[in-house]
Each structure stands twice: as C-alpha cells, then as structure tokens.
Scaffold this active site. Structure first.
Site, PDB file in Angstrom:
ATOM      1  CB  THR A 127      44.752  33.092  43.664  1.00 52.43           C
ATOM      2  OG1 THR A 127      46.040  32.838  43.076  1.00 52.43           O
ATOM      3  CG2 THR A 127      43.751  32.091  43.148  1.00 52.43           C
ATOM      4  CG  PHE A 136      55.416  24.240  37.902  1.00 48.56           C
ATOM      5  CD1 PHE A 136      55.897  24.314  39.201  1.00 48.56           C
ATOM      6  CD2 PHE A 136      54.423  23.320  37.628  1.00 48.56           C
ATOM      7  CE1 PHE A 136      55.395  23.489  40.204  1.00 48.56           C
ATOM      8  CE2 PHE A 136      53.915  22.488  38.618  1.00 48.56           C
ATOM      9  CZ  PHE A 136      54.406  22.582  39.903  1.00 48.56           C
ATOM     10  NE  ARG A 190      61.745  29.538  32.600  1.00 49.51           N
ATOM     11  CZ  ARG A 190      62.716  29.469  31.692  1.00 49.51           C
ATOM     12  NH1 ARG A 190      63.945  29.804  32.008  1.00 49.51           N
ATOM     13  NH2 ARG A 190      62.465  29.080  30.453  1.00 49.51           N
ATOM     14  CD  GLU A 191      54.494  37.460  34.833  1.00 48.19           C
ATOM     15  OE1 GLU A 191      53.992  37.124  35.912  1.00 48.19           O
ATOM     16  OE2 GLU A 191      54.531  38.636  34.420  1.00 48.19           O
ATOM     17  CG  ASN A 236      56.161  29.734  43.078  1.00 45.52           C
ATOM     18  OD1 ASN A 236      56.817  29.299  42.147  1.00 45.52           O
ATOM     19  ND2 ASN A 236      55.077  30.469  42.898  1.00 45.52           N
ATOM     20  CB  CYS A 239      53.908  34.389  40.901  1.00 42.95           C
ATOM     21  SG  CYS A 239      52.705  34.307  39.570  1.00 42.95           S
TER      22      CYS A 239
HETATM   23  N1  LIG Z   1      51.527  35.263  35.896  1.00 41.80           N
HETATM   24  C1  LIG Z   1      52.200  34.137  35.847  1.00 41.80           C
HETATM   25  O1  LIG Z   1      53.212  34.028  35.168  1.00 41.80           O
HETATM   26  C2  LIG Z   1      51.739  32.934  36.658  1.00 41.80           C
HETATM   27  C3  LIG Z   1      52.555  31.791  36.699  1.00 41.80           C
HETATM   28  C4  LIG Z   1      52.137  30.692  37.451  1.00 41.80           C
HETATM   29  C5  LIG Z   1      50.938  30.750  38.151  1.00 41.80           C
HETATM   30  N2  LIG Z   1      50.192  31.893  38.102  1.00 41.80           N
HETATM   31  C6  LIG Z   1      48.931  31.926  38.834  1.00 41.80           C
HETATM   32  O2  LIG Z   1      47.887  32.033  37.878  1.00 41.80           O
HETATM   33  C7  LIG Z   1      46.807  32.814  38.365  1.00 41.80           C
HETATM   34  C8  LIG Z   1      46.542  33.972  37.434  1.00 41.80           C
HETATM   35  O3  LIG Z   1      47.652  34.817  37.428  1.00 41.80           O
HETATM   36  P1  LIG Z   1      47.784  36.035  36.410  1.00 41.80           P
HETATM   37  O4  LIG Z   1      49.130  36.613  36.637  1.00 41.80           O
HETATM   38  O5  LIG Z   1      47.405  35.596  35.044  1.00 41.80           O
HETATM   39  O6  LIG Z   1      46.649  37.011  37.006  1.00 41.80           O
HETATM   40  P2  LIG Z   1      45.920  38.228  36.260  1.00 41.80           P
HETATM   41  O7  LIG Z   1      45.336  39.047  37.323  1.00 41.80           O
HETATM   42  O8  LIG Z   1      46.881  38.801  35.258  1.00 41.80           O
HETATM   43  O9  LIG Z   1      44.749  37.526  35.425  1.00 41.80           O
HETATM   44  C9  LIG Z   1      43.533  37.065  35.936  1.00 41.80           C
HETATM   45  C10 LIG Z   1      42.455  37.387  34.903  1.00 41.80           C
HETATM   46  O10 LIG Z   1      41.255  36.694  35.213  1.00 41.80           O
HETATM   47  C11 LIG Z   1      40.181  37.539  34.854  1.00 41.80           C
HETATM   48  N3  LIG Z   1      38.979  37.053  35.537  1.00 41.80           N
HETATM   49  C12 LIG Z   1      38.714  37.022  36.867  1.00 41.80           C
HETATM   50  N4  LIG Z   1      37.541  36.436  37.109  1.00 41.80           N
HETATM   51  C13 LIG Z   1      37.020  36.091  35.909  1.00 41.80           C
HETATM   52  C14 LIG Z   1      35.825  35.436  35.492  1.00 41.80           C
HETATM   53  N5  LIG Z   1      34.906  35.041  36.371  1.00 41.80           N
HETATM   54  N6  LIG Z   1      35.633  35.245  34.165  1.00 41.80           N
HETATM   55  C15 LIG Z   1      36.535  35.658  33.255  1.00 41.80           C
HETATM   56  N7  LIG Z   1      37.689  36.290  33.586  1.00 41.80           N
HETATM   57  C16 LIG Z   1      37.936  36.477  34.901  1.00 41.80           C
HETATM   58  C17 LIG Z   1      40.641  38.919  35.309  1.00 41.80           C
HETATM   59  O11 LIG Z   1      39.922  39.948  34.683  1.00 41.80           O
HETATM   60  C18 LIG Z   1      42.110  38.878  34.862  1.00 41.80           C
HETATM   61  O12 LIG Z   1      42.263  39.341  33.526  1.00 41.80           O
HETATM   62  C19 LIG Z   1      47.229  33.233  39.769  1.00 41.80           C
HETATM   63  O13 LIG Z   1      46.761  32.294  40.684  1.00 41.80           O
HETATM   64  C20 LIG Z   1      48.744  33.156  39.716  1.00 41.80           C
HETATM   65  O14 LIG Z   1      49.314  32.976  40.977  1.00 41.80           O
HETATM   66  C21 LIG Z   1      50.558  32.976  37.364  1.00 41.80           C
END
Ligand SMILES: NC(=O)c1ccc[n+]([C@@H]2O[C@H](COP(=O)([O-])OP(=O)(O)OC[C@H]3O[C@@H](n4cnc5c(N)ncnc54)[C@H](O)[C@@H]3O)[C@@H](O)[C@H]2O)c1
Length: 454
Positions: free
Chosen positions: A86, A152, A154-155, A212, A264
């Site tokens: 997102t 929630f 933590r990366e 956050n 994030c």
């Molecule tokens: N990264 C984190 O540690 C973390 C922690 C908490 C919340 N979040 C939330 O989680 C969500 C994802 O974050 P992220 O960092 O993993 O993002 P990202 O961009 O790394 O991953 C998203 C993935 O979804 C895939 N994708 C998109 N549409 C698709 C579909 N229709 N079918 C299959 N695959 C599809 C993309 O190719 C991409 O690989 C975000 O909303 C983020 O805010 C992330």
C-alpha cells in the site's frame, strides 16, 4: 490449515514462511515472476534474519510453495492472507490501494466456497468497509468475509516477530471469521505470551496507524530534544537514558539520531496525517504533522554535523560510509535515512564510498554514483571522514575495528548519525567522535612525562 499468502514481498514472504513453520500448508502467490522463482527455489529476494533457513526448510518439505497463478490458491486455501503493498499515492497523501483491489478482483471471482480473507497490509480508516463492498459485488457465493489483521512486526526481526508476536489484532464482524482467526493463529496462541485482541475492522485499522504514529512520535520527540541539546551543550544520549528509566516512558525506541525511515513508518505517518485531517481531527493532525516535520529536519541536521566534523569542507572530501540499509537486520533501503544522507553528501561534492554487510547491491542500485566496497575496512581506506549510517553490529561489536579502521583512514574522524557508538574505544584508538545532540569528543593528547624534580 491450508492458507494462501497473496503478495510475497517483505511482509508476505516472512508471513508465509512463518505460517509453514507453525504447521500450516501454505501457498504464496506473487505476481513478480523473478521474485516468485527465487522464492520457489527456497531463497528470499532480500535479507531478513532467519528467513532463508525457514524458506529452504519448508519449500523442501513441500509445506510451502509459491506460484504466480492465483487460481492455484483460490479454492485450495481455507483462508487467504492479503499482504500486498500500500504505497503512498503520487501526491504524497493517502495510500494507493490498487494492489489490494487488484488482488481481490482476481481472487474473489475464483472462489466457489465460503472462506475468510485476512488483510495484513496497512490501510487508512474506512478501507475495509470499501473493500468488503467490492468482495460482495464480485462474490459467486455468500460468506466471504474480510477480516483486518494488521501486522506489527519489526523489519530485521520479521521472522521472530511473526512466530512470537506480542499481539494479534483482528477486526471482524462474524463468529465464523473469529473461529478462522483463532484456528489459524492457534499454534501462536498456544505458546503463550501473545495477546489476541478481537475488535471491529475500523478499530483494527486505526490501532495500526496509531501504533506507528506513536513509534514515530517517540523517535521525533528525542530528536527534538537532540536539537535542544545542541543549543545548550547538553548530551542527548544521557537525556534519553534519564527519560528511559521512568517506566511510564521506557528506554526502547527512543534512540536519538537521523530519524526513522524504511518502507513503513514514513509513509504510514504521512497517510495517517492526511486521513486524520480529512476526518476533521485538526489537533491530532497538527501533532502528527509536527512529528513528521522533526523527522524531515534530521537529514539537514546530519548533513550539518558531517560538514562541521569535516572542518566545513565537503567538496572533494572522501567519506567512508558504513551502512546503507534503513536499519540493521534487513537489506531494505526503501526511504533509508543513511542512503539519503549519502546522496546529499555526494551532491555536496564528497566522494562517498559505501559498505553495507547485507544491502550493498540494493544500495548500489539506489545510489549509482556512490562507490561500493565489499568490506568496511576497504570502504574507509584513505577516508577524510567516516560516517556510521546504519547500526550494524559488525561495526560496533568487534573491539579491534576502531584501531584497524584508524590505521586505514587519512583522518580518524567518525560521525555516528545513529548515536550507537560507545565513544571510549574509538577515542582510545585516536578518533574524534561526532554524534547528533552530543558534544563532539576528541582523543586526549598524550600526557607529557613529568619534569624530573631538581
Ligand atoms: N515490510 C514490513 O515489515 C511491514 C510491516 C508491517 C506492515 N507492512 C505493510 O504490509 C504491506 C506490504 O508491505 P511490504 O513491505 O511487504 O511491501 P512489498 O512491496 O515488499 O510487497 C508487496 C508484494 O505484493 C506483490 N503483489 C502486488 N499485487 C499482487 C497481486 N495481485 N498478486 C500477487 N502479488 C502481488 C508485489 O509484487 C510485491 O512483491 C504494506 O501495506 C505495508 O505497509 C509491512
């Protein structure tokens, strides 16, 4: 249980691997074919502590597989996690939700039995209601409920936090959805130590954004105090220590420095501020805006500190730059404060030579003008100044590193923009140590031998 995880980026891959580790049969759906191939071969396309081991183990056992075809997952899985991105919209206001709507538009028409869809992505208040409307329009069968279960983790600790989260929040409306959530997280809840909070979808949405925002506020608060310390000669690290002793404040998440970054916190803070303003909660919006403002100012503060440490000359200075990831434990360089600083120093005419133990390739792609080196000692060789940009233990725990680096640089000047370095060993090795919000420290000149008494 048979579960799918749709969207296998940083969040989805860790979640899919952890669900397999907890005993579920898992299919990950990822539309990016290169990522999907790497995952199917048991390799994560990014670094996250412990993830490669889990992926290798469970792709080999057959409990975890990956596909780029949503149809493989649709009727096979009893529960579908949505973990797509997102990102912030191009105007820098709210979230773009096209990945969520796109995933639902593909998945829902392929479903022929009631099931639960569990959204994990971070969204603004009001999104779940809108997405449930899309599901209801597209569904061939009744009983497809969207639960919101924000993440929630933590990366850098994604695997550990998914296997043993401190809380699981689920916003839902029916007993069936509650049963599905309790079943899928039963192995986690059975371990103890995790609080399950069942609530409505709107509360789940706001709880994630508020969590956050609070983390961001804690970081910006201590960074605002760093500004105060700089003007008074006080030491912000000691101020943070004094505050952290109070159990109502606590020491965690309050390290002064260059500010928060990553995929994030910055986007979530911006999107939440925008949504809060849209909802008419003006005072809350002002508070959130101030948090963001402090964070944005940290880059300038860090550039100014490096400039001061360099004696006012950045043009032509050779800077050994240690760390590019947005934090230690991950190869993620999205919105990395370290890389932004490296970029700014490059634009000011410095020659930036980067090292990062895990994010070197990502850093090179994101900042091509910076030179990269495979080892920290190579990066600091002949440097006029060294910047510590990311708090990797490699730079902090080896007691021989300060002396070895001192022998390799031109001038032993260290600028630690994360306030993680314990200055004494560096001072003993001849370094000057500069940290944000702390008085600079310089090595003591050797004490001349006492004059023999006549
Ligand atoms: N990264 C984190 O540690 C973390 C922690 C908490 C919340 N979040 C939330 O989680 C969500 C994802 O974050 P992220 O960092 O993993 O993002 P990202 O961009 O790394 O991953 C998203 C993935 O979804 C895939 N994708 C998109 N549409 C698709 C579909 N229709 N079918 C299959 N695959 C599809 C993309 O190719 C991409 O690989 C975000 O909303 C983020 O805010 C992330």
């Amino acid at each position: 249980m048979r579960v799918s995880v749709i969207g296998c980026g940083h969040l989805g891959t860790s979640h899919a691997a952890a669900m397999a580790e907890l005993g579920h049969e898992v299919i990950g759906v990822e539309q990016d074919q290169e990522k999907c191939r790497a995952l199917a071969a048991g390799r994560a396309p990014f670094y996250e502590e412990g993830l490669d081991e889990l992926l290798a183990r469970h792709t080999a056992s057959g409990r975890l597989r990956f596909t780029d075809r949503p149809a493989d997952a649709a009727d096979w899985a009893e529960l579908h996690f949505l973990a797509v991105g997102t990102p912030i919209d191009p105007e820098g206001q709210g979230y773009r939700t096209d990945q969520l709507t796109g995933a639902l538009r593909t998945l829902v028409p392929l479903l022929h039995q009631p099931c639960t869809i569990v959204g994990k992505s971070t969204v603004s208040a009001g999104t779940v209601e809108r997405l449930q409307g899309i599901i209801d329009q597209l569904a061939n069968v009744p009983g497809i409920e969207l639960v919101w279960n924000p993440e929630f983790l933590r990366e850098g600790h994604a695997v550990a936090d998914t296997l043993r989260p401190d809380r699981i929040v689920a916003g839902l409306t029916s007993p069936e959805a509650r049963k599905a959530i309790e079943a899928v997280y039963a192995p986690v809840l059975a371990q103890g130590g995790t609080e399950l909070v069942i609530t409505d979808p709107a509360t789940a949405e706001v709880a994630k954004s508020a969590a956050n925002a609070f983390l961001a506020a804690k970081i910006s608060f201590i960074n605002a105090m760093a500004e105060v310390c700089e003007r008074t000669g006080a030491d912000v690290a000691d101020v943070a220590r004094v505050l952290g002793i109070d159990p109502r404040i606590g020491p965690l998440g309050m390290r002064p420095g260059i500010g928060y970054g990553g995929g994030c916190l910055p986007k979530d803070a911006t999107a939440f501020t925008h949504r809060v303003r849209e909802l008419g909660a003006g005072t809350a919006a002002e508070l959130l805006q101030a948090v963001d403002g402090v964070n944005r100012g940290r880059l300038e503060a860090a550039v100014a500190l490096v400039e001061r440490a360099a004696g006012g000359r950045l043009e032509g200075a050779r800077i050994g730059f240690l760390g590019a990831a947005f934090k230690a434990g991950t190869s993620d360089v999205r919105d990395s404060p370290a890389l932004r600083l490296a970029d700014r120093l490059h634009l000011r005419g410095a020659v930036v030579v980067l090292h990062d133990p895990r994010a070197l390739a990502e850093a090179h792609r994101a900042l091509p003008p910076a030179q990269v080196r495979e080892t920290a000692l190579e990066a600091v060789a002949e440097a006029d100044l060294v910047v510590l940009g990311t708090e990797w233990p490699e730079y902090l725990t080896d007691p021989r590193f300060p002396a070895a680096a001192a022998a390799s640089v031109r001038l032993p000047i260290l600028v630690d923009v994360r306030t993680v370095v314990e200055p004494l060993p560096w001072l003993a090795a001849g370094w000057s140590v500069w940290q944000l919000g702390r008085p600079p420290r310089h090595p003591q000149p050797p004490v001349p031998p006492a004059e023999p008494q006549r």
